[in-house]
Scaffold this motif. Structure first.
Motif, mmCIF file in Angstrom:
data_model
loop_
_atom_site.group_PDB
_atom_site.id
_atom_site.type_symbol
_atom_site.label_atom_id
_atom_site.label_comp_id
_atom_site.label_asym_id
_atom_site.label_seq_id
_atom_site.Cartn_x
_atom_site.Cartn_y
_atom_site.Cartn_z
ATOM 1 N N TRP A 178 -23.227 -19.706 12.768
ATOM 2 C CA TRP A 178 -22.210 -19.091 11.907
ATOM 3 C C TRP A 178 -22.821 -18.241 10.790
ATOM 4 O O TRP A 178 -22.114 -17.808 9.886
ATOM 5 C CB TRP A 178 -21.332 -20.180 11.294
ATOM 6 C CG TRP A 178 -20.455 -20.861 12.291
ATOM 7 C CD1 TRP A 178 -20.787 -21.910 13.103
ATOM 8 C CD2 TRP A 178 -19.107 -20.525 12.616
ATOM 9 N NE1 TRP A 178 -19.731 -22.258 13.905
ATOM 10 C CE2 TRP A 178 -18.678 -21.427 13.621
ATOM 11 C CE3 TRP A 178 -18.204 -19.570 12.144
ATOM 12 C CZ2 TRP A 178 -17.404 -21.389 14.179
ATOM 13 C CZ3 TRP A 178 -16.926 -19.534 12.688
ATOM 14 C CH2 TRP A 178 -16.542 -20.431 13.693
ATOM 15 N N THR A 237 -17.451 -18.958 8.483
ATOM 16 C CA THR A 237 -16.986 -19.964 7.519
ATOM 17 C C THR A 237 -17.580 -21.345 7.753
ATOM 18 O O THR A 237 -17.558 -22.188 6.861
ATOM 19 C CB THR A 237 -15.450 -20.065 7.554
ATOM 20 O OG1 THR A 237 -15.019 -20.256 8.911
ATOM 21 C CG2 THR A 237 -14.819 -18.804 7.008
ATOM 22 N N ASN A 238 -18.117 -21.597 8.937
ATOM 23 C CA ASN A 238 -18.683 -22.918 9.225
ATOM 24 C C ASN A 238 -20.192 -22.959 9.040
ATOM 25 O O ASN A 238 -20.858 -23.867 9.565
ATOM 26 C CB ASN A 238 -18.334 -23.350 10.651
ATOM 27 C CG ASN A 238 -16.861 -23.698 10.807
ATOM 28 O OD1 ASN A 238 -16.199 -24.052 9.836
ATOM 29 N ND2 ASN A 238 -16.352 -23.578 12.008
ATOM 30 N N TYR A 269 -26.377 -26.954 7.524
ATOM 31 C CA TYR A 269 -26.529 -25.540 7.833
ATOM 32 C C TYR A 269 -26.414 -25.307 9.337
ATOM 33 O O TYR A 269 -26.993 -26.030 10.144
ATOM 34 C CB TYR A 269 -27.891 -25.044 7.336
ATOM 35 C CG TYR A 269 -28.268 -23.665 7.828
ATOM 36 C CD1 TYR A 269 -27.600 -22.540 7.362
ATOM 37 C CD2 TYR A 269 -29.285 -23.495 8.757
ATOM 38 C CE1 TYR A 269 -27.934 -21.279 7.818
ATOM 39 C CE2 TYR A 269 -29.633 -22.238 9.211
ATOM 40 C CZ TYR A 269 -28.953 -21.131 8.742
ATOM 41 O OH TYR A 269 -29.280 -19.884 9.194
ATOM 42 N N ASN A 270 -25.660 -24.278 9.735
ATOM 43 C CA ASN A 270 -25.427 -23.979 11.137
ATOM 44 C C ASN A 270 -25.757 -22.512 11.406
ATOM 45 O O ASN A 270 -25.036 -21.617 10.972
ATOM 46 C CB ASN A 270 -23.971 -24.268 11.505
ATOM 47 C CG ASN A 270 -23.714 -24.177 12.998
ATOM 48 O OD1 ASN A 270 -24.425 -23.478 13.716
ATOM 49 N ND2 ASN A 270 -22.689 -24.877 13.466
ATOM 50 N N TYR A 275 -21.878 -23.825 6.571
ATOM 51 C CA TYR A 275 -22.276 -25.065 5.896
ATOM 52 C C TYR A 275 -21.273 -26.185 6.182
ATOM 53 O O TYR A 275 -21.003 -27.013 5.332
ATOM 54 C CB TYR A 275 -22.371 -24.846 4.385
ATOM 55 C CG TYR A 275 -23.504 -23.936 3.972
ATOM 56 C CD1 TYR A 275 -24.796 -24.126 4.449
ATOM 57 C CD2 TYR A 275 -23.281 -22.871 3.101
ATOM 58 C CE1 TYR A 275 -25.828 -23.289 4.076
ATOM 59 C CE2 TYR A 275 -24.311 -22.035 2.716
ATOM 60 C CZ TYR A 275 -25.580 -22.242 3.206
ATOM 61 O OH TYR A 275 -26.601 -21.410 2.829
ATOM 62 N N SER A 276 -20.736 -26.196 7.370
ATOM 63 C CA SER A 276 -19.729 -27.181 7.728
ATOM 64 C C SER A 276 -20.298 -28.593 7.622
ATOM 65 O O SER A 276 -21.359 -28.903 8.175
ATOM 66 C CB SER A 276 -19.249 -26.936 9.165
ATOM 67 O OG SER A 276 -18.298 -27.899 9.545
ATOM 68 N N GLY A 277 -19.594 -29.439 6.875
ATOM 69 C CA GLY A 277 -20.029 -30.820 6.698
ATOM 70 C C GLY A 277 -21.307 -30.952 5.910
ATOM 71 O O GLY A 277 -21.981 -31.976 5.972
ATOM 72 N N ASN A 320 -21.043 -24.413 -2.329
ATOM 73 C CA ASN A 320 -20.120 -23.823 -1.356
ATOM 74 C C ASN A 320 -19.212 -22.799 -2.032
ATOM 75 O O ASN A 320 -18.005 -22.741 -1.789
ATOM 76 C CB ASN A 320 -19.277 -24.909 -0.672
ATOM 77 C CG ASN A 320 -18.635 -24.394 0.603
ATOM 78 O OD1 ASN A 320 -19.146 -23.494 1.249
ATOM 79 N ND2 ASN A 320 -17.494 -24.967 0.956
#
Length: 289
Positions: A172, A160-161, A168-169, A163-165, A128
């Motif tokens: 974003w 910014t999200n 992969y999203n 790689y939230s948690g 990250n």
């Protein structure tokens, strides 16, 4: 003759009051810029049609010194002349993150000093960690044969999200990189178009990006996946991430970001859609000036 001018000394007086007075013209200017975009949207939507709203975007620019390539249906092929538009506006990226990891990706110019790519192209997923150095080659054939190289100072914004948690999203997976020099005046730049679901479903687009330092293209059809993503069946490989999905008029409609090969009988690619909110955000950052 010079009239007496009132000067503001920021080193004296109450700091908060001085800062507010100094920033007030900037805030007012920004409000007028946002009002311009707002009124523009209203006028087009009411006086032309709601279908015309997606067309409010940045137009492509082709320098007089560059030839245009014909964009059309074909099998995946290597671009032999990377110095013709629109391929001159696609960049081969060499990225080094602050954690020490490095990788390659693709990107594309959308104004004289702004390049778009995927968020995962500027962020190391494992650590990250954001990009520390980005070298861009346009019209790349080798490290000694290219149209233009940029390795200067950059500023960038990204989803910014992505790689939230730790997951992969796709929604974003976008990034804007602002350069300190008007590179686009030499390379040209793509237009951006926020198409509706109806305009995207089944439509044909070209996808062109770098893999192993070679620029290749393919033609495929799109299907709407979500309000922020499409799938397409143009052939791509790792390294193509961040490359443009564009039409014959050189308008980018999505950023290629991922491949899904979990179903070997029906593999597909994923691209992050160009949406009106992305265009508005870029306008708010003055990336089209």
């Amino acid at each position: 003759y010079m009239a007496n001018q009132k000067r503001m000394d920021l080193t004296t007086g109450k700091p908060i009051r001085q800062i507010l007075l100094f920033s007030l013209p900037l805030v007012v200017g920004s409000l007028f810029q946002q009002m311009y975009s707002f009124v523009d949207t209203i006028m087009v939507g009411r006086l032309i049609s709601s279908e015309a709203l997606p067309e409010i975007a940045l137009e492509p620019f082709v320098p007089d010194t560059l030839e245009k390539a014909i964009v059309g249906a074909d099998d995946r092929i290597t671009i032999s002349n990377t110095n013709v538009f629109p391929y001159s506006a696609i960049a081969y990226l060499e990225v080094e993150a602050r954690c020490g990891c490095d990788w390659t990706a693709s990107g594309f110019m959308v104004s004289k000093d702004c390049l778009m790519t995927g968020a995962h192209c500027v962020v190391c997923q494992e650590h990250n960690s954001t990009a520390n150095y980005i070298t861009m080659y346009f019209g790349y054939k080798s490290n000694k044969n290219y149209l233009l190289k940029y390795d200067g100072e950059t500023s960038y914004w990204y989803g910014t999200n992505v790689y939230s948690g730790g997951t992969y999203n796709t929604d974003w997976d976008y990034a804007y990189i602002q350069l300190k020099k008007p590179v686009g005046e030499k390379t040209g730049w793509f237009g951006l178009n926020a198409l509706s679901d109806a305009q995207l479903n089944g439509a044909g687009f070209e996808v062109a990006g770098y893999r192993d330092r070679v620029l290749k293209k393919d033609w495929g059809n799109a299907s709407v996946r979500t309000q922020y993503a499409i799938t397409h069946n143009a052939d791509t490989l790792a390294g193509n991430s961040g490359c443009p999905v564009f039409n014959k008029d050189y308008y980018v409609v999505a950023i290629h970001v991922a491949e899904n090969t979990s179903n070997s009988s029906n593999p597909y690619n994923i691209a992050r859609r160009i949406t009106q909110d992305l265009i508005n955000e870029m306008r708010g950052l003055n990336l089209f000036d």
